[in-house]
Design a protein around this motif. Structure first.
Motif, PDB file in Angstrom:
ATOM      1  N   UNK A 377      18.906  49.650   1.971  1.00 18.12           N
ATOM      2  CA  UNK A 377      19.080  48.451   2.795  1.00 18.12           C
ATOM      3  C   UNK A 377      19.513  48.860   4.204  1.00 18.12           C
ATOM      4  N   UNK A 378      19.102  48.063   5.183  1.00 14.86           N
ATOM      5  CA  UNK A 378      19.526  48.305   6.560  1.00 14.86           C
ATOM      6  C   UNK A 378      21.039  48.186   6.680  1.00 14.86           C
ATOM      7  N   UNK A 379      21.656  47.280   5.918  1.00 14.62           N
ATOM      8  CA  UNK A 379      23.112  47.139   6.007  1.00 14.62           C
ATOM      9  C   UNK A 379      23.813  48.417   5.550  1.00 14.62           C
ATOM     10  N   UNK A 380      23.224  49.139   4.587  1.00 14.29           N
ATOM     11  CA  UNK A 380      23.789  50.422   4.173  1.00 14.29           C
ATOM     12  C   UNK A 380      23.793  51.394   5.351  1.00 14.29           C
ATOM     13  N   UNK A 381      22.657  51.471   6.036  1.00 17.06           N
ATOM     14  CA  UNK A 381      22.516  52.404   7.149  1.00 17.06           C
ATOM     15  C   UNK A 381      23.480  52.052   8.279  1.00 17.06           C
ATOM     16  N   UNK A 382      23.614  50.752   8.549  1.00 19.37           N
ATOM     17  CA  UNK A 382      24.524  50.338   9.621  1.00 19.37           C
ATOM     18  C   UNK A 382      25.970  50.713   9.301  1.00 19.37           C
ATOM     19  N   UNK A 385      26.381  54.468   9.451  1.00 19.62           N
ATOM     20  CA  UNK A 385      26.458  54.897  10.841  1.00 19.62           C
ATOM     21  C   UNK A 385      27.836  54.649  11.432  1.00 19.62           C
ATOM     22  N   UNK A 386      28.413  53.473  11.118  1.00 16.50           N
ATOM     23  CA  UNK A 386      29.764  53.188  11.595  1.00 16.50           C
ATOM     24  C   UNK A 386      30.760  54.190  11.018  1.00 16.50           C
ATOM     25  N   UNK A 387      30.631  54.469   9.722  1.00 18.98           N
ATOM     26  CA  UNK A 387      31.533  55.429   9.083  1.00 18.98           C
ATOM     27  C   UNK A 387      31.449  56.793   9.766  1.00 18.98           C
ATOM     28  N   UNK A 391      34.216  59.198  11.686  1.00 17.09           N
ATOM     29  CA  UNK A 391      34.454  60.579  11.256  1.00 17.09           C
ATOM     30  C   UNK A 391      34.265  61.559  12.410  1.00 17.09           C
ATOM     31  N   UNK A 392      33.236  61.330  13.216  1.00 15.75           N
ATOM     32  CA  UNK A 392      33.011  62.201  14.369  1.00 15.75           C
ATOM     33  C   UNK A 392      34.178  62.126  15.345  1.00 15.75           C
ATOM     34  N   UNK A 393      34.672  60.927  15.571  1.00 12.47           N
ATOM     35  CA  UNK A 393      35.794  60.777  16.496  1.00 12.47           C
ATOM     36  C   UNK A 393      37.029  61.505  15.962  1.00 12.47           C
ATOM     37  N   UNK A 412      36.609  54.811   8.254  1.00 10.52           N
ATOM     38  CA  UNK A 412      35.353  55.316   7.683  1.00 10.52           C
ATOM     39  C   UNK A 412      35.267  55.000   6.199  1.00 10.52           C
ATOM     40  N   UNK A 413      36.362  55.203   5.469  1.00  8.87           N
ATOM     41  CA  UNK A 413      36.380  54.892   4.033  1.00  8.87           C
ATOM     42  C   UNK A 413      36.172  53.397   3.800  1.00  8.87           C
ATOM     43  N   UNK A 414      36.726  52.584   4.704  1.00  7.00           N
ATOM     44  CA  UNK A 414      36.541  51.133   4.603  1.00  7.00           C
ATOM     45  C   UNK A 414      35.060  50.774   4.694  1.00  7.00           C
TER      46      UNK A 414
END
Length: 440
Positions: A377-382, A385-387, A391-393, A412-414
């Motif tokens: 699902x696109x919502x999974x990808x979104x 991506x937020x997670x 993590x990168x930050x 990210x875990x949220x």
């Protein structure tokens, strides 16, 4: 969570049919069975009963099965009536059941929604059930079954557990830095694993297009100049006269689409208007639609009349393309001169099967390994991506302080938890469950 009301719906296919399945869920289920079936039935045992309305009139004869909660699909008391699938029978039985106090007709997806709210399924498995119901090809069925069995959800939960553990280690180092049992190098290990996880999530996100192709279809667009044989090929692959074919240029002015099943993969094939500069107003609109459609294609079939080729400009670079020479039956001696990937004749069928095999092969290459776990699902990808941004930050900001970096791990875990419904997702539920049919 036990709902205050009881719901009922036809859960099998549209009527008329040989058998219709009517499903009930909620606190009044037992009372409805005792009233309509003339007494209670043993748990999970199918019984043939004469079904009667409260006034004693016979509605039908059929099988009755009772599934006591919480060991049922929804987690509530559930019953199924398997009756004759005539329209009048089904309508009368639904009307009778919904006539009981506290019983109403179910909304779309309400049975599965109750299953989710009662902890019987997570959101990813819920979406997989919707995909399973709607599956038209073997690849779609396999993909939905894999996700319905929890493979995808377990991947996201395992990532979430790693982040929860990492956050706990960082916070332990903050709070108990002076304690002997907290190793000073714990943060180095934690951030190394976070960087590894970032790569895993990125690779998973990259698989979204393959999952999208399985669910929605591999997009193939036919392009070419007028009279290049586009509609003839379209009809040959559709195995019917789906498009008008004449010698007059500009016959096709709108997009025509068919869906093919190639080795279990869904392929959407689109016929388009012939591309040329001199065109009337209506034809020009069709040409613009053709270019727009081609811009988002997975594969372009660029057709040219072997005897009278008119090259057309491609909408953009980077789209997989097969150059196809057409009308081979008219000019067989010139077939090798064009440098085509395939040469065909829709009149006698030469090369059409081979072209179809090429399309199937390219579609399979885009999907890749059938055993891969892919976002569905696109919502999974979104959310993934937020997670990863959190993590990168956290991983790339060593001077930000451990408290702020631990908070990024929590965020990210949220986001991972929101994919499977492990945290509050109330704002997404209406959208997700609206995908289901009534009775599911």
């Amino acid at each position: 969570m036990i709902s205050a009301d009881t719901i009922v719906a036809l859960s099998s296919g549209r009527v008329p049919a040989g058998v219709a399945v009517i499903r009930i869920s909620g606190p009044k289920t037992r009372f409805v069975i005792e009233t309509i079936a003339g007494g209670m039935v043993n748990n999970r045992v199918a019984r043939l009963r004469k079904l009667r309305a409260p006034d004693g009139s016979v509605l039908d004869s059929g099988l009755v099965i009772f599934f006591p909660g919480p060991g049922s699909f929804t987690g509530e008391d559930v019953a199924e009536f398997q009756v004759h699938g005539g329209r009048a029978v089904v309508a009368r039985l639904l009307e009778t059941i919904a006539g009981f106090e506290g019983v109403r007709h179910a909304e779309a997806g309400e049975f599965t929604r109750r299953a989710f709210l009662n902890g019987k399924v997570d959101l990813v498995r819920t979406e997989a059930l919707a995909d399973l119901v709607n599956a038209e090809t073997e690849a779609q069925r396999r993909f939905a079954v894999q996700n319905a069995e929890g493979v995808q959800a377990e991947l996201y939960l395992s990532w979430r557990r790693r982040l929860i553990h990492a956050r706990a280690m960082i916070e332990a180092e903050i709070d108990f830095a002076d304690e002997d049992d907290i190793p000073g190098s714990v943060s180095d290990t934690v951030w190394s694993d976070v960087r590894t996880l970032i790569g895993e999530v990125d690779r998973h996100i990259a698989g979204f297009r393959a999952g999208e192709i399985i669910r929605e279809g591999f997009e193939v667009v036919i392009l070419g100049a007028p009279n290049a044989g586009k509609s003839s090929l379209f009809n040959a692959l559709a195995r019917r006269d789906a498009a008008i074919v004449t010698d007059e240029p500009g016959t096709t002015r709108d997009l025509l689409e068919i869906v093919l099943d190639l080795d279990g993969l869904r392929v959407r094939l689109t016929d388009t208007a012939g591309l040329r500069d001199a065109a009337g107003k209506v034809e020009a609109i069709g040409i613009e639609k053709a270019r727009a459609k081609a811009h988002g294609a997975d594969l372009l079939l660029v057709l040219e009349d072997i005897a009278d080729p008119h090259p057309v400009a491609l909408p953009r670079e980077g789209i997989a393309t097969l150059r196809v020479g057409t009308k081979l039956d008219l000019v067989r001696g010139q077939a090798a001169a064009g440098g085509y990937d395939r040469v065909i004749s829709t009149k006698d069928g030469t090369g059409v099967a081979a072209l179809l095999a090429d399309i199937g092969r390219l579609a399979a290459q885009q999907v890749g390994d059938a055993g891969d776990i892919l976002p569905s699902r696109l919502r999974h990808v979104e959310l993934l991506g937020e997670a990863n941004r959190f993590l990168l930050r956290a991983a790339e900001s060593p001077d930000a302080g451990q408290e702020l970096r631990a908070e990024d791990l929590r965020l990210a875990a949220d986001r991972l938890g929101r994919i499977v419904g492990a945290v509050d997702v109330e704002d997404m539920l209406d959208v997700i469950f609206s995908q289901f049919c009534i009775g599911k």
